[in-house]
Design a protein around this motif. Structure first.
Motif, mmCIF file in Angstrom:
data_model
loop_
_atom_site.group_PDB
_atom_site.id
_atom_site.type_symbol
_atom_site.label_atom_id
_atom_site.label_comp_id
_atom_site.label_asym_id
_atom_site.label_seq_id
_atom_site.Cartn_x
_atom_site.Cartn_y
_atom_site.Cartn_z
ATOM 1 N N PRO A 149 12.215 -7.898 -1.239
ATOM 2 C CA PRO A 149 12.659 -7.331 -2.510
ATOM 3 C C PRO A 149 14.076 -7.814 -2.813
ATOM 4 O O PRO A 149 14.938 -7.737 -1.949
ATOM 5 C CB PRO A 149 12.659 -5.828 -2.245
ATOM 6 N N THR A 192 8.978 -4.337 -3.363
ATOM 7 C CA THR A 192 9.691 -5.062 -4.418
ATOM 8 C C THR A 192 9.485 -4.354 -5.757
ATOM 9 O O THR A 192 10.441 -4.125 -6.515
ATOM 10 C CB THR A 192 9.157 -6.502 -4.516
ATOM 11 N N ALA A 193 8.231 -3.975 -6.031
ATOM 12 C CA ALA A 193 7.935 -3.286 -7.285
ATOM 13 C C ALA A 193 8.719 -1.980 -7.364
ATOM 14 O O ALA A 193 9.331 -1.669 -8.391
ATOM 15 C CB ALA A 193 6.435 -3.030 -7.393
ATOM 16 N N MET A 246 0.682 -17.734 -4.471
ATOM 17 C CA MET A 246 -0.262 -17.161 -5.423
ATOM 18 C C MET A 246 -1.602 -17.838 -5.207
ATOM 19 O O MET A 246 -1.652 -18.984 -4.770
ATOM 20 C CB MET A 246 0.230 -17.410 -6.858
ATOM 21 N N ALA A 279 6.835 -4.255 -13.021
ATOM 22 C CA ALA A 279 8.175 -3.723 -12.766
ATOM 23 C C ALA A 279 9.243 -4.714 -13.238
ATOM 24 O O ALA A 279 10.233 -4.329 -13.867
ATOM 25 C CB ALA A 279 8.337 -3.422 -11.275
ATOM 26 N N ALA A 335 -2.302 -20.459 -0.266
ATOM 27 C CA ALA A 335 -1.071 -20.100 -0.957
ATOM 28 C C ALA A 335 -0.755 -18.635 -0.666
ATOM 29 O O ALA A 335 0.386 -18.263 -0.452
ATOM 30 C CB ALA A 335 -1.232 -20.314 -2.451
ATOM 31 N N LYS A 336 -1.821 -17.821 -0.655
ATOM 32 C CA LYS A 336 -1.621 -16.393 -0.411
ATOM 33 C C LYS A 336 -2.029 -16.107 1.023
ATOM 34 O O LYS A 336 -2.904 -16.737 1.560
ATOM 35 C CB LYS A 336 -2.520 -15.591 -1.363
ATOM 36 N N GLY A 337 -1.411 -15.146 1.653
ATOM 37 C CA GLY A 337 -1.815 -14.784 3.000
ATOM 38 C C GLY A 337 -0.746 -15.203 3.973
ATOM 39 O O GLY A 337 0.017 -16.129 3.732
ATOM 40 N N THR A 394 -0.904 -21.168 7.843
ATOM 41 C CA THR A 394 -1.818 -20.847 6.767
ATOM 42 C C THR A 394 -2.061 -22.059 5.885
ATOM 43 O O THR A 394 -1.168 -22.850 5.635
ATOM 44 C CB THR A 394 -1.333 -19.666 5.919
ATOM 45 N N ASN A 430 5.743 -5.691 1.503
ATOM 46 C CA ASN A 430 6.848 -6.291 0.771
ATOM 47 C C ASN A 430 6.642 -6.253 -0.742
ATOM 48 O O ASN A 430 7.579 -5.975 -1.483
ATOM 49 C CB ASN A 430 7.050 -7.724 1.247
ATOM 50 N N GLN A 431 5.420 -6.530 -1.181
ATOM 51 C CA GLN A 431 5.149 -6.545 -2.624
ATOM 52 C C GLN A 431 5.376 -5.174 -3.247
ATOM 53 O O GLN A 431 6.163 -5.059 -4.184
ATOM 54 C CB GLN A 431 3.718 -7.031 -2.899
ATOM 55 N N VAL A 442 2.382 2.899 -7.254
ATOM 56 C CA VAL A 442 2.724 1.871 -6.275
ATOM 57 C C VAL A 442 2.912 2.496 -4.889
ATOM 58 O O VAL A 442 2.518 1.925 -3.874
ATOM 59 C CB VAL A 442 4.000 1.106 -6.697
ATOM 60 N N ALA A 447 4.423 -5.706 7.575
ATOM 61 C CA ALA A 447 5.697 -5.924 6.891
ATOM 62 C C ALA A 447 5.492 -6.809 5.665
ATOM 63 O O ALA A 447 5.995 -6.524 4.579
ATOM 64 C CB ALA A 447 6.700 -6.555 7.838
ATOM 65 N N HIS A 448 4.696 -7.877 5.843
ATOM 66 C CA HIS A 448 4.426 -8.787 4.727
ATOM 67 C C HIS A 448 3.714 -8.059 3.592
ATOM 68 O O HIS A 448 4.070 -8.197 2.431
ATOM 69 C CB HIS A 448 3.542 -9.943 5.201
ATOM 70 N N ARG A 491 -0.346 3.010 -3.386
ATOM 71 C CA ARG A 491 -0.869 1.734 -2.902
ATOM 72 C C ARG A 491 -0.261 1.404 -1.534
ATOM 73 O O ARG A 491 -0.960 0.962 -0.621
ATOM 74 C CB ARG A 491 -0.529 0.642 -3.915
ATOM 75 N N SER A 506 11.542 -1.010 -5.856
ATOM 76 C CA SER A 506 12.985 -1.126 -6.047
ATOM 77 C C SER A 506 13.289 -1.629 -7.455
ATOM 78 O O SER A 506 14.286 -1.239 -8.067
ATOM 79 C CB SER A 506 13.600 -2.025 -4.972
ATOM 80 N N THR A 507 12.391 -2.453 -8.014
ATOM 81 C CA THR A 507 12.612 -2.952 -9.371
ATOM 82 C C THR A 507 12.456 -1.825 -10.403
ATOM 83 O O THR A 507 13.243 -1.713 -11.342
ATOM 84 C CB THR A 507 11.640 -4.102 -9.666
ATOM 85 N N TYR A 508 11.427 -0.986 -10.197
ATOM 86 C CA TYR A 508 11.262 0.171 -11.089
ATOM 87 C C TYR A 508 12.506 1.060 -11.033
ATOM 88 O O TYR A 508 12.991 1.558 -12.049
ATOM 89 C CB TYR A 508 10.045 1.002 -10.676
#
Lengths: 535, 212
Positions: free
Chosen positions: B113, A333-334, B65, B26, A498-500, A495, A329-330, A366, A325-326, A369, A336-338
């Motif tokens: 999103p 997001t891309a 990030m 995007a 920052a990422k993960g 964690t 998400n990216q 995307v 799920a995580h 991906r 829905s923005t497109y």
């Protein structure tokens, strides 16, 4: 038993039996089986009464009531009566036979009702508790039945006073052994999954070997002089324990049946004297109880282990679902923005077709991906085959290293892999082990990245240790894990990056544990992770 | 919207910092089709390197990030004295980060999103804040420029007027006649564009004119 309702029940069963040919078939089947077993086991009768060292036929009646209810009591009475007259011979007057059959019929229905209701024994005997309760019901039931039967016999003058105690004991032990050997086997045969288990077991070469050993041991014991047989009887415990430990209750019941048949056959051939016969019977009762309890314990242990493995699989599954799920998400997001952008473009009327086409192309990229992410997780989450193929660990590790090589080189990190020659191929799930190694390497690279002023180094060593384990150690030149963190880092969603998502180590540990291995971090001034996998 | 304000808007940019190339691309496209000027950065460090003191608009940053996180970037901006409004983006469920971001005065906190409307509203709010901030900066600069045209004596008179002193008091303090004070006062009001004494006091105060 509720005697008041008896006639009603008998009548209702009579009606149904008349209507249903299947029930008639069942009734006559039980009658025939009872007579056959009674006749076959009618050896060494006590004072030519129907008190024998082995009464397997009673199990049929108990099983009948367990599966089809106490309503069959009328038919059971008929069965016992016919058997008492036909097999037991004309040693009794008809009146006595009628009375004794009534005692037996009521007693066996009562034992079955005891097993079914207050004791609530599950009929496929899944746990030790079920076997213990069944045994208790049989042992107590046989005692009370014996007392009533012999008492009635004495009352009718069928037996003299000095023989009463001995007759009761003989009745009890014969009934106990007969029922305890036959009833569990019968119950397993009547339950579909257990029947399949027995079927699969019966054609296993391993079991045949074990039964052969059992038979040879039995021949050795039974060919000793009669007085020595009890002294050597303990030898028979060894193959029984072996079989019960390997195959659980199903194996134990089969072995007990073989031993029982063997002993009956031997005593028929040799014509044992009563005293040694009783001695042998007492040993046999202990033998039967040992086999049943050990078998049930082994079954229970196995089902617990299975449940645990399933729970682990579930843990992995839920952790991976969250990670998926995580990760999705990216791209979501891309996407829905497109889509929002395209809508705005379309509404504004300024959109040229080239721009729309290009945006559509990006959306496609995307989406691809996202599909890759799903595919990666699918590979990871594919249900493990029961026994995965032997895995070349060196190749699997090389694949994982290959995946991080570029990232490592960009940061000037040297990855050194040393897989010892003594590491054999092992049955491990390749995708999951690759994930674990990849995750450790990836973490190590991130950890070193945090102190980029140093030249980084990762060492991955794999060897076989002296405890029949594969030992994997991953060390990195990063800052290491402080002592108070060595357990926390394995918690889901913990964690330090920052990422993960903080799921990599949690999932990795689940995977290692699902292979019966262990995984931990060592508190140190540089990163050290350990994995042990049993061979 | 007045002419100066719409001109101001043209000078504002949306700075997007997200390590995910697709999300970044995007977002850039969406904001451009809405008529915003969008500048894209793959990491906080790259954004900080490109940041000038005159940068104005709104920062839209991801939290998680590699390297500097979105929250660290927010702190770094505060340390550098940048008043750039910040809109924070994150994956769902990160309540602790949301709390920290909002306590550090983020304009808004959006879960990915996000809804287009929420993002645009947040950026609109950020731009309004920037607009007010820049208008004020411009007004202060104009005041300072006008104060600069005053003579030393006029500045003294203006400062004393700002304290609320009467003409006679000022005349005695500066050892000049009340008549002369009145003349200085008139010239101050003319040069500062003040329509009343109260106006003059406000301008002098805003420009930080103090009695020496």
């Amino acid at each position: 038993m509720a005697f008041g309702t008896l006639p009603v029940i008998v009548q209702s069963v009579g009606n149904r039996a008349a209507l249903l040919p299947r029930q008639m078939l069942l009734g006559f089947g039980v009658l025939a089986g009872y007579l056959l077993l009674d006749a076959l086991s009618f050896i060494h009768p006590l004072q030519s009464l129907n008190i024998t060292p082995w009464s397997p036929q009673r199990a049929l009646l108990i099983a009948l009531v367990l599966y089809h209810g106490a309503g069959w009591i009328g038919w059971i009475y008929v069965t016992v009566l016919v058997s008492e007259i036909v097999v037991g011979g004309m040693y009794l007057q008809l009146g006595s036979a009628l009375a004794l059959a009534a005692v037996l019929a009521c007693a066996y229905v009562a034992i079955a009702c005891l097993i079914r209701e207050p004791l609530r024994v599950r009929l496929d005997l899944p746990t030790r508790q079920d076997v213990v309760r069944l045994s208790v019901a049989v042992v107590l039931g046989a005692g009370i039945t014996g007392a009533l039967y012999v008492g009635a016999l004495y009352g009718m003058g069928g037996i003299d006073r000095t023989s009463v105690a001995n007759a009761m004991f003989r009745f009890w032990i014969g009934d106990c052994i007969g029922t305890l050997v036959t009833l569990p086997l019968l119950l397993l045969l009547l339950s579909a999954p257990r029947r399949r288990e027995l079927g699969a077991l019966a054609i296993k070469p391993e079991l045949l070997l074990e039964i052969a050993v059992l038979v040879i041991t039995m021949l050795f014991v039974l060919t000793r002089p009669e007085a020595d047989q009890s002294r050597y009887f303990y030898l028979l415990f060894l193959p029984l324990i072996w079989i019960a430990a390997r195959h659980g209750l199903a194996g134990a019941t089969l072995a007990l049946f073989v031993v029982q048949v063997g002993i009956i056959a031997a005593t028929m051939l040799s014509g044992h004297q009563a005293p040694t016969m009783v001695e042998l019977q007492t040993l046999l009762l202990a033998y039967v109880l040992t086999g049943l309890l050990l078998g049930a314990t082994v079954d229970e242990l196995r089902s617990t282990a299975d449940k645990l493995a399933r729970a682990r699989q579930l843990t992995i599954a839920s952790e991976m679902a969250t990670a998926l799920a995580h990760e999705l998400n990216q791209p979501l997001t891309a996407l829905s923005t497109y889509a929002d952008a395209i809508r705005v473009l379309a509404k504004s009327g300024e959109a040229d077709s080239a721009m729309l086409a290009e945006t559509a192309e990006r959306i496609r990229r995307v989406a691809t991906r996202s599909a890759d992410i799903v595919e990666r997780f699918r590979n990871l989450g594919a249900p493990t085959v029961d026994r995965p193929n032997p895995l070349d660990l060196q190749e699997c590790i090389a694949a994982a290293v290959g995946e991080v090589r570029e990232r490592a080189e960009q940061r000037g990190i040297i990855v050194h892999v040393d897989v010892s020659k003594n590491v054999p191929r092992v049955r491990l799930d390749r995708e999951r082990i690759r994930f674990v190694v990849l995750n450790l390497l990836s973490n190590a690279i991130d950890a070193i990245g945090d102190r980029s002023n140093r030249a980084g180094r990762i060492e991955l060593r794999v060897r076989r240790n002296g405890h029949a384990e594969i030992e994997m150690v991953v060390e990195d030149s990063g800052p290491g894990i402080p002592k108070d963190m060595v357990e926390r880092i394995f918690e889901p969603f913990y964690t330090g990056k920052a990422k993960g998502m903080g799921l990599g180590l949690a999932v990795s540990r689940s995977i290692v544990e699902s292979h019966a291995g262990r995984m931990w971090a060592e508190a140190s001034d540089h990163g050290i992770f350990h994995i042990r996998l049993p061979l | 919207m007045s002419r100066t304000e719409s001109k101001l808007e043209e000078d504002l940019s949306v700075f997007i910092v997200d390590d995910d190339a697709d999300v970044r691309d995007a977002l850039g496209l969406l904001l451009r089709v809405h008529g915003y000027r969008a500048e894209l950065f793959a990491c906080a460090e790259a954004f900080l390197a490109a940041l000038t003191p005159h940068a104005a608009g709104c920062l839209v940053t991801d939290i998680r990030m590699p390297g500097m996180s979105g929250l660290e970037l927010q702190n770094e901006l505060a340390v550098r004295g940048s008043a750039l409004p910040v809109v924070v983006l994150t994956a769902h469920g990160d309540v602790e980060s949301a709390r920290r971001a909002l306590r550090a005065r983020a304009v808004d906190f959006l879960m990915k999103p996000f809804q287009e409307g929420d993002l645009l509203a947040a950026i609109r709010q950020a731009f309004d804040m920037e607009g007010r901030r820049i208008t004020q900066i411009h007004a202060e600069a104009a005041d300072r420029a006008r104060i600069g045209t005053l003579t030393a004596r006029e500045r003294e008179v203006a400062a004393l007027l700002a304290t609320g002193a009467q003409n006679v008091v000022i005349a005695r303090l500066l050892e000049i006649s009340p008549r002369t004070v009145e003349n200085h006062k008139a010239r101050c009001m003319e040069k500062l564009g003040a329509r009343s004494l109260a106006d003059l006091v406000r301008i002098a105060d805003r420009a930080g004119l103090r009695v020496q």
